[in-house]
Each structure stands twice: as structure tokens, then as C-alpha cells.
Design a protein around this motif. Structure first.
Motif, PDB file in Angstrom:
ATOM      1  N   VAL A   1      68.920  10.139  29.585  1.00 25.23           N
ATOM      2  CA  VAL A   1      70.012  11.107  29.586  1.00 25.23           C
ATOM      3  C   VAL A   1      71.277  10.390  29.140  1.00 25.23           C
ATOM      4  O   VAL A   1      71.647   9.356  29.704  1.00 25.23           O
ATOM      5  CB  VAL A   1      70.198  11.715  30.991  1.00 25.23           C
ATOM      6  N   THR A   2      71.931  10.921  28.122  1.00 25.66           N
ATOM      7  CA  THR A   2      73.180  10.354  27.636  1.00 25.66           C
ATOM      8  C   THR A   2      74.259  10.576  28.691  1.00 25.66           C
ATOM      9  O   THR A   2      74.437  11.705  29.161  1.00 25.66           O
ATOM     10  CB  THR A   2      73.603  11.028  26.318  1.00 25.66           C
ATOM     11  N   PRO A   3      74.978   9.503  29.093  1.00 29.66           N
ATOM     12  CA  PRO A   3      76.073   9.696  30.048  1.00 29.66           C
ATOM     13  C   PRO A   3      77.080  10.712  29.511  1.00 29.66           C
ATOM     14  O   PRO A   3      77.325  10.785  28.311  1.00 29.66           O
ATOM     15  CB  PRO A   3      76.698   8.298  30.151  1.00 29.66           C
ATOM     16  N   GLY A   4      77.663  11.485  30.403  1.00 25.85           N
ATOM     17  CA  GLY A   4      78.637  12.500  29.996  1.00 25.85           C
ATOM     18  C   GLY A   4      77.940  13.816  29.710  1.00 25.85           C
ATOM     19  O   GLY A   4      77.367  14.438  30.612  1.00 25.85           O
ATOM     20  N   TYR A   5      77.935  14.234  28.455  1.00 26.83           N
ATOM     21  CA  TYR A   5      77.382  15.545  28.103  1.00 26.83           C
ATOM     22  C   TYR A   5      75.913  15.672  28.443  1.00 26.83           C
ATOM     23  O   TYR A   5      75.435  16.759  28.796  1.00 26.83           O
ATOM     24  CB  TYR A   5      77.627  15.882  26.622  1.00 26.83           C
ATOM     25  N   GLY A   6      75.159  14.585  28.348  1.00 27.27           N
ATOM     26  CA  GLY A   6      73.732  14.637  28.673  1.00 27.27           C
ATOM     27  C   GLY A   6      73.488  14.985  30.128  1.00 27.27           C
ATOM     28  O   GLY A   6      72.541  15.712  30.452  1.00 27.27           O
ATOM     29  N   GLU A   7      74.342  14.484  30.999  1.00 23.79           N
ATOM     30  CA  GLU A   7      74.222  14.799  32.423  1.00 23.79           C
ATOM     31  C   GLU A   7      74.516  16.282  32.673  1.00 23.79           C
ATOM     32  O   GLU A   7      73.846  16.933  33.476  1.00 23.79           O
ATOM     33  CB  GLU A   7      75.179  13.913  33.225  1.00 23.79           C
ATOM     34  N   ILE A   8      75.506  16.815  31.957  1.00 24.94           N
ATOM     35  CA  ILE A   8      75.833  18.236  32.074  1.00 24.94           C
ATOM     36  C   ILE A   8      74.649  19.084  31.609  1.00 24.94           C
ATOM     37  O   ILE A   8      74.258  20.056  32.267  1.00 24.94           O
ATOM     38  CB  ILE A   8      77.092  18.580  31.251  1.00 24.94           C
ATOM     39  N   LEU A   9      74.059  18.731  30.463  1.00 22.66           N
ATOM     40  CA  LEU A   9      72.950  19.508  29.916  1.00 22.66           C
ATOM     41  C   LEU A   9      71.693  19.401  30.777  1.00 22.66           C
ATOM     42  O   LEU A   9      70.959  20.371  30.929  1.00 22.66           O
ATOM     43  CB  LEU A   9      72.682  19.090  28.472  1.00 22.66           C
ATOM     44  N   LEU A  10      71.452  18.225  31.353  1.00 24.24           N
ATOM     45  CA  LEU A  10      70.306  18.066  32.254  1.00 24.24           C
ATOM     46  C   LEU A  10      70.462  18.991  33.458  1.00 24.24           C
ATOM     47  O   LEU A  10      69.527  19.710  33.830  1.00 24.24           O
ATOM     48  CB  LEU A  10      70.173  16.614  32.710  1.00 24.24           C
ATOM     49  N   LYS A  11      71.649  18.991  34.052  1.00 17.06           N
ATOM     50  CA  LYS A  11      71.882  19.824  35.231  1.00 17.06           C
ATOM     51  C   LYS A  11      71.816  21.317  34.878  1.00 17.06           C
ATOM     52  O   LYS A  11      71.206  22.109  35.599  1.00 17.06           O
ATOM     53  CB  LYS A  11      73.241  19.495  35.843  1.00 17.06           C
ATOM     54  N   ALA A  12      72.413  21.704  33.752  1.00 14.47           N
ATOM     55  CA  ALA A  12      72.482  23.126  33.391  1.00 14.47           C
ATOM     56  C   ALA A  12      71.167  23.665  32.834  1.00 14.47           C
ATOM     57  O   ALA A  12      70.779  24.794  33.139  1.00 14.47           O
ATOM     58  CB  ALA A  12      73.596  23.351  32.370  1.00 14.47           C
ATOM     59  N   LEU A  13      70.498  22.868  31.999  1.00 12.00           N
ATOM     60  CA  LEU A  13      69.337  23.390  31.265  1.00 12.00           C
ATOM     61  C   LEU A  13      68.034  22.648  31.534  1.00 12.00           C
ATOM     62  O   LEU A  13      66.977  23.052  31.039  1.00 12.00           O
ATOM     63  CB  LEU A  13      69.639  23.384  29.760  1.00 12.00           C
TER      64      LEU A  13
END
Length: 141
Positions: A8-20
């Protein structure tokens, strides 16, 4: 048996993992596959300029590859998805010029295979570009 590790890419990747519920990359042995990387910042904002969006997408590919121990110099295949403006039937030269410029800047003279596809929509409404890659890690870098 091969081990798959998801990254998971730090930053946006963490957001996308949590959301999607998806990861930005998977590494299986020396092979890395990324999900499509947009030209977003860490808050998923898309710049107004297509040039800046494409440059940022290349930077996001680099950031994502780094989570797996890879770089652009390991990339063997690029898929790019370009939003074609309504009423047009070709990917704009403005896209191609920046893509070619970024290939030269990021790949150090290498030329991976590239599949370019025009699409009508991408994952976020403001997106005009998405890039996914396949890399094979060269242990010599």
C-alpha cells in the motif's frame, strides 16, 4: 510455491485501501504488478493541468513501485488509460507528448512495451489519466 505480498502506497494508498479495500501493488517473487495510478495527490485531488496530472501519475507509479523494492527502471510493460473528451475519437497529442517526455525522463533509455487505451470514464470524475505497470526487479540496482 510463490509468495505474494501486497503493498500500500503511504498517503493515498492508505485512503484507497480503507475506502475500497484494495492494494496499490502486489509482488510475486521478482515480478511486481501495480493497480492503476492516477495523477492525484495524497488527498486524491487532481490538478487542473493535464501535464501536471500525467507527471504526478508517473511519480505515483514510482512511489508505488518503491513499496515493493522496484523502480521505473524495472518496468517492462505500461498500460495507460486516457479519458477521451466527449465528441472526440482519439487520445490527444497533449497526452502523448507528456507521456513520451516522462518515459524518457523515468526510464533512462529503456523502452518497455506500452498499451495506450482511450476511455470515457476513470475512477474519479476529474481523472484524465491512469497508469498501471508490470515490473521485474533487477537485483543489480
Amino acid at each position: 510455491m510463490s509468495n505474494a505480498t501486497f503493498h500500500v502506497t503511504p498517503g493515498y494508498g492508505e485512503i484507497l485501501l480503507k475506502a475500497l479495500g484494495y492494494s496499490q501493488a502486489v509482488r510475486v517473487d521478482q515480478r511486481v504488478e501495480t493497480s492503476g495510478q492516477g495523477g492525484w495527490d495524497d488527498d486524491l485531488n487532481i490538478p487542473d493541468s493535464i501535464e501536471e496530472e500525467i507527471v504526478r501519475a508517473f511519480e505515483n507509479v514510482e512511489r508505488t513501485l518503491a513499496t515493493c523494492g522496484a523502480t521505473w527502471k524495472d518496468v517492462i510493460h505500461v498500460n495507460s488509460y486516457h479519458k477521451v473528451p466527449q465528441g472526440q475519437d482519439v487520445i490527444g497529442q497533449d497526452h502523448n507528448d507528456v507521456m513520451a517526455e516522462q518515459f524518457r525522463a523515468c526510464l533512462g533509455g529503456r523502452a518497455p512495451v506500452w498499451t495506450q487505451t482511450g476511455v470515457t470514464v476513470l475512477g474519479l470524475p476529474a481523472m484524465r489519466i491512469e497508469i498501471r505497470v508490470t515490473a521485474v526487479i533487477n537485483d543489480e540496482h
